[in-house]
Motif scaffolding. Structure first.
Motif, PDB file in Angstrom:
ATOM      1  N   SER A 358       0.854  -1.202   0.000  1.00 33.59           N
ATOM      2  CA  SER A 358       0.000   0.000   0.000  1.00 33.59           C
ATOM      3  C   SER A 358       0.877   1.235   0.000  1.00 33.59           C
ATOM      4  CB  SER A 358      -0.908   0.018   1.235  1.00 33.59           C
ATOM      5  OG  SER A 358      -0.142   0.203   2.408  1.00 33.59           O
ATOM      6  N   ASP A 359       0.226   2.392  -0.241  1.00 33.74           N
ATOM      7  CA  ASP A 359       0.952   3.662  -0.274  1.00 33.74           C
ATOM      8  C   ASP A 359       0.895   4.399   1.057  1.00 33.74           C
ATOM      9  OD1 ASP A 359       1.685   3.297  -2.876  1.00 33.74           O
ATOM     10  OD2 ASP A 359      -0.087   4.326  -3.699  1.00 33.74           O
ATOM     11  N   ASP A 360       0.430   3.748   2.117  1.00 35.98           N
ATOM     12  CA  ASP A 360       0.295   4.429   3.404  1.00 35.98           C
ATOM     13  C   ASP A 360       1.650   4.880   3.952  1.00 35.98           C
ATOM     14  OD1 ASP A 360      -2.368   3.994   3.191  1.00 35.98           O
ATOM     15  OD2 ASP A 360      -2.376   2.201   4.478  1.00 35.98           O
ATOM     16  N   THR A 361       2.682   4.110   3.652  1.00 31.95           N
ATOM     17  CA  THR A 361       4.008   4.437   4.194  1.00 31.95           C
ATOM     18  C   THR A 361       4.880   5.177   3.178  1.00 31.95           C
ATOM     19  OG1 THR A 361       4.845   2.286   3.474  1.00 31.95           O
ATOM     20  CG2 THR A 361       3.968   2.438   5.725  1.00 31.95           C
ATOM     21  N   ALA A 362       4.292   5.623   2.054  1.00 34.44           N
ATOM     22  CA  ALA A 362       5.069   6.292   1.003  1.00 34.44           C
ATOM     23  C   ALA A 362       5.806   7.534   1.490  1.00 34.44           C
ATOM     24  CB  ALA A 362       4.160   6.642  -0.173  1.00 34.44           C
ATOM     25  N   PRO A 363       5.162   8.431   2.260  1.00 35.63           N
ATOM     26  CA  PRO A 363       5.892   9.612   2.733  1.00 35.63           C
ATOM     27  C   PRO A 363       7.114   9.256   3.578  1.00 35.63           C
ATOM     28  CG  PRO A 363       3.531   9.917   3.019  1.00 35.63           C
ATOM     29  CD  PRO A 363       3.736   8.476   2.635  1.00 35.63           C
ATOM     30  N   LYS A 364       6.982   8.245   4.410  1.00 33.88           N
ATOM     31  CA  LYS A 364       8.108   7.847   5.260  1.00 33.88           C
ATOM     32  C   LYS A 364       9.242   7.273   4.423  1.00 33.88           C
ATOM     33  CE  LYS A 364       9.209   5.248   9.438  1.00 33.88           C
ATOM     34  NZ  LYS A 364       8.681   4.367  10.510  1.00 33.88           N
ATOM     35  N   ARG A 365       8.888   6.483   3.393  1.00 35.02           N
ATOM     36  CA  ARG A 365       9.914   5.890   2.540  1.00 35.02           C
ATOM     37  C   ARG A 365      10.653   6.958   1.740  1.00 35.02           C
ATOM     38  NH1 ARG A 365       5.705   2.289   0.931  1.00 35.02           N
ATOM     39  NH2 ARG A 365       5.766   3.228  -1.153  1.00 35.02           N
ATOM     40  N   SER A 366       9.997   8.081   1.480  1.00 34.26           N
ATOM     41  CA  SER A 366      10.591   9.129   0.638  1.00 34.26           C
ATOM     42  C   SER A 366      11.505  10.068   1.416  1.00 34.26           C
ATOM     43  CB  SER A 366       9.485   9.949  -0.038  1.00 34.26           C
ATOM     44  OG  SER A 366       8.646   9.130  -0.814  1.00 34.26           O
ATOM     45  N   GLN A 367      11.485  10.012   2.725  1.00 30.41           N
ATOM     46  CA  GLN A 367      12.256  10.963   3.531  1.00 30.41           C
ATOM     47  C   GLN A 367      13.750  10.876   3.242  1.00 30.41           C
ATOM     48  OE1 GLN A 367      11.246  10.362   7.649  1.00 30.41           O
ATOM     49  NE2 GLN A 367       9.191  11.247   7.428  1.00 30.41           N
ATOM     50  N   LYS A 368      14.257   9.668   3.085  1.00 31.36           N
ATOM     51  CA  LYS A 368      15.695   9.489   2.884  1.00 31.36           C
ATOM     52  C   LYS A 368      16.160  10.107   1.566  1.00 31.36           C
ATOM     53  CE  LYS A 368      19.332   5.976   2.895  1.00 31.36           C
ATOM     54  NZ  LYS A 368      19.632   4.515   3.020  1.00 31.36           N
ATOM     55  N   ILE A 369      15.436   9.818   0.486  1.00 33.37           N
ATOM     56  CA  ILE A 369      15.849  10.363  -0.803  1.00 33.37           C
ATOM     57  C   ILE A 369      15.625  11.870  -0.863  1.00 33.37           C
ATOM     58  CG2 ILE A 369      13.625   9.925  -1.941  1.00 33.37           C
ATOM     59  CD1 ILE A 369      15.170   9.362  -4.502  1.00 33.37           C
ATOM     60  N   ASP A 370      14.589  12.384  -0.193  1.00 34.43           N
ATOM     61  CA  ASP A 370      14.341  13.829  -0.187  1.00 34.43           C
ATOM     62  C   ASP A 370      15.472  14.568   0.506  1.00 34.43           C
ATOM     63  OD1 ASP A 370      12.028  13.224  -1.475  1.00 34.43           O
ATOM     64  OD2 ASP A 370      10.681  13.695   0.198  1.00 34.43           O
ATOM     65  N   ARG A 371      15.922  14.011   1.628  1.00 29.67           N
ATOM     66  CA  ARG A 371      17.041  14.629   2.349  1.00 29.67           C
ATOM     67  C   ARG A 371      18.307  14.588   1.497  1.00 29.67           C
ATOM     68  NH1 ARG A 371      18.478  18.389   5.997  1.00 29.67           N
ATOM     69  NH2 ARG A 371      20.454  17.870   7.009  1.00 29.67           N
ATOM     70  N   ALA A 372      18.554  13.458   0.837  1.00 35.11           N
ATOM     71  CA  ALA A 372      19.739  13.328  -0.008  1.00 35.11           C
ATOM     72  C   ALA A 372      19.670  14.262  -1.214  1.00 35.11           C
ATOM     73  CB  ALA A 372      19.878  11.885  -0.473  1.00 35.11           C
ATOM     74  N   CYS A 373      18.462  14.438  -1.763  1.00 40.95           N
ATOM     75  CA  CYS A 373      18.273  15.347  -2.905  1.00 40.95           C
ATOM     76  C   CYS A 373      18.574  16.783  -2.503  1.00 40.95           C
ATOM     77  CB  CYS A 373      16.853  15.219  -3.437  1.00 40.95           C
ATOM     78  SG  CYS A 373      16.467  16.345  -4.795  1.00 40.95           S
ATOM     79  N   LEU A 374      18.109  17.186  -1.343  1.00 43.89           N
ATOM     80  CA  LEU A 374      18.366  18.537  -0.853  1.00 43.89           C
ATOM     81  C   LEU A 374      19.868  18.778  -0.693  1.00 43.89           C
ATOM     82  CD1 LEU A 374      17.519  21.265   0.338  1.00 43.89           C
ATOM     83  CD2 LEU A 374      17.217  20.113   2.546  1.00 43.89           C
ATOM     84  N   LEU A 375      20.577  17.812  -0.092  1.00 44.51           N
ATOM     85  CA  LEU A 375      22.022  17.970   0.102  1.00 44.51           C
ATOM     86  C   LEU A 375      22.766  18.002  -1.227  1.00 44.51           C
ATOM     87  CD1 LEU A 375      22.592  15.609   3.183  1.00 44.51           C
ATOM     88  CD2 LEU A 375      22.510  18.108   3.139  1.00 44.51           C
ATOM     89  N   LEU A 376      22.284  17.235  -2.214  1.00 43.08           N
ATOM     90  CA  LEU A 376      22.916  17.277  -3.533  1.00 43.08           C
ATOM     91  C   LEU A 376      22.772  18.661  -4.154  1.00 43.08           C
ATOM     92  CD1 LEU A 376      24.207  15.963  -6.040  1.00 43.08           C
ATOM     93  CD2 LEU A 376      21.910  15.267  -6.751  1.00 43.08           C
TER      94      LEU A 376
END
Length: 405
Positions: A358-376
């Motif tokens: 399901s997509d219920d945990t999608a926001p939590k799964r995206s936190q890591k890549i979002d943080r890495a994208c910001l640092l890039l």
């Protein structure tokens, strides 16, 4: 008098009449203390110069009686001055007649000259008069000479000063230019092949033609193409698509979320006004006069985001996938680490999406890549420009962005 053969007189020449050392290849004068840096950044690779040769050339240049660039900038120049050999010759300039004849104001555009006339001479064109480029009998012709040939010794903003010259055919032609260009000035279309009377000051300043020389422009433009989200996702679901393209798409989606989170923080007053002034400044430890301008319309945001997404596509294909053409760039250690981290996060997110029910945990799964994208994104902007400015992947991207396929 040119520099002696052993220090490469095919690159530098000393003009004793004006007291400047001119780079024949770049066609502008060099600030003496910056000769070593210029040779290293612009010509070491192409001309096969060693570090010892560069040092010898730089040391030898000290023996020449060069005038200070600030003195050259203020030096009176007769309007009858012939084009100075080895300096770039520009055409289609505007010259102010109200200025002293030996120190006229010369610029590249009519708008720039109109600002000069208004601010310095309190002159403004009568309402309804056409521009000088469209009708020579407008009110502007009484105070402006157009078009003129002109040159400048230096290209550094601090010492730039354009002055009119009398163009002599071939007097300022770039070295090594083919003879057929003389017979058909409009024939050239590729980088580095413009006729000397067709030089674009913008391209001359940015050196885009030098950077892109020898590369297929259509192939180069494909580096910044944004992949179709629908097509890539469909191919990924069918198990037929390239997984690397899907990882790129995950990175672009992450960038969208990062921007939306930043907008929400600003609109929710989570960033105070003082911090907005600091964030909007490009100078360390100094605030901007204006706060960060974030209350923009949605189409404006989409346009801005598109440009940065094109940058991320270029970075991914050029550095990570090593797609052709091979354009010069040199990532810092922080940029390399950030790129590797964000792509690992993209691969991890892709695996999690395949196993998630399901997509219920999608926001939590995206936190890591979002943080890495910001640092890039931060590391890409935090690139000191020393020597060759095209070490920066952003500067190189801007040249590719300028291609009109």
């Amino acid at each position: 008098m040119s520099l002696s053969f052993e220090i490469r007189d095919d690159i530098l020449i000393f003009d004793s009449a004006y007291g400047v050392i001119i780079c024949k290849l770049c066609q502008y004068a060099l600030v003496p203390r910056e000769i070593a840096n210029h040779l290293q950044a612009q010509h070491q690779k192409d001309e096969g110069l060693t570090t010892q040769q560069i040092k010898a050339i730089s040391d030898h240049c000290v023996s020449y009686p060069c005038r200070h660039p600030a003195w050259i900038k203020e030096m009176p120049m007769s309007p009858d001055t012939p084009a100075i050999p080895f300096l770039r010759l520009y055409q289609g300039g505007f010259c102010c007649r109200l200025c002293p004849i030996t120190r006229p104001y010369v610029c590249l555009t009519e708008d720039g000259l109109l600002r000069h006339l208004k601010e310095v001479h309190q002159w403004s064109r009568p309402q309804g008069c056409p521009s000088a480029t469209k009708q020579a009998t407008s009110g502007l012709q009484t105070v402006v000479t157009f078009p003129i040939a002109f040159q400048t010794f230096f290209r550094r903003n601090l010492f730039i000063r354009y002055f009119p010259v009398q163009a002599v055919p071939g007097s300022a032609k770039p070295p090594g230019q083919s003879a057929e260009l003389d017979s058909d000035p409009a024939a050239s279309s590729g980088p580095g092949q413009q006729h000397f009377s067709q030089v674009s000051p913008w391209l001359d300043t940015t050196q885009w033609t030098r950077y892109l020389k020898g590369h297929d422009l259509l192939q180069t433009a494909r580096l910044i193409e944004i992949p179709s989200s629908l097509a890539v996702r469909k191919a990924a679901l069918d198990g037929q698509g390239d997984q690397s393209e899907y990882h790129l798409l995950l990175l672009l989606d992450s960038f969208d979320r990062v921007i939306e989170q930043a907008r929400s923080s600003l609109l929710g007053d989570k960033v105070n006004d003082f911090d907005q002034h600091r964030v909007n400044s490009s100078i360390p430890r100094r605030s901007s006069s204006w706060p960060l301008w974030h209350k923009l319309k949605e189409p404006t945001y989409r346009g801005y985001k598109k440009v940065w997404k094109q940058l991320l596509c270029s970075l991914y294909r050029l550095v990570w996938q090593k797609q052709a053409p091979v354009l010069h760039c040199r990532l810092t250690s922080a940029q390399s680490t950030a790129l590797e981290t964000v792509l690992r996060a993209a691969a991890s997110l892709s695996q999690q999406q395949e196993s998630a029910e399901s997509d219920d945990t999608a926001p939590k799964r995206s936190q890591k890549i979002d943080r890495a994208c910001l640092l890039l994104c931060i590391t890409l902007l935090d690139h000191p420009l020393h020597g060759n400015i095209y070490d920066s992947v952003i500067v190189g991207f801007l040249a590719v962005l300028g291609i009109n396929p």
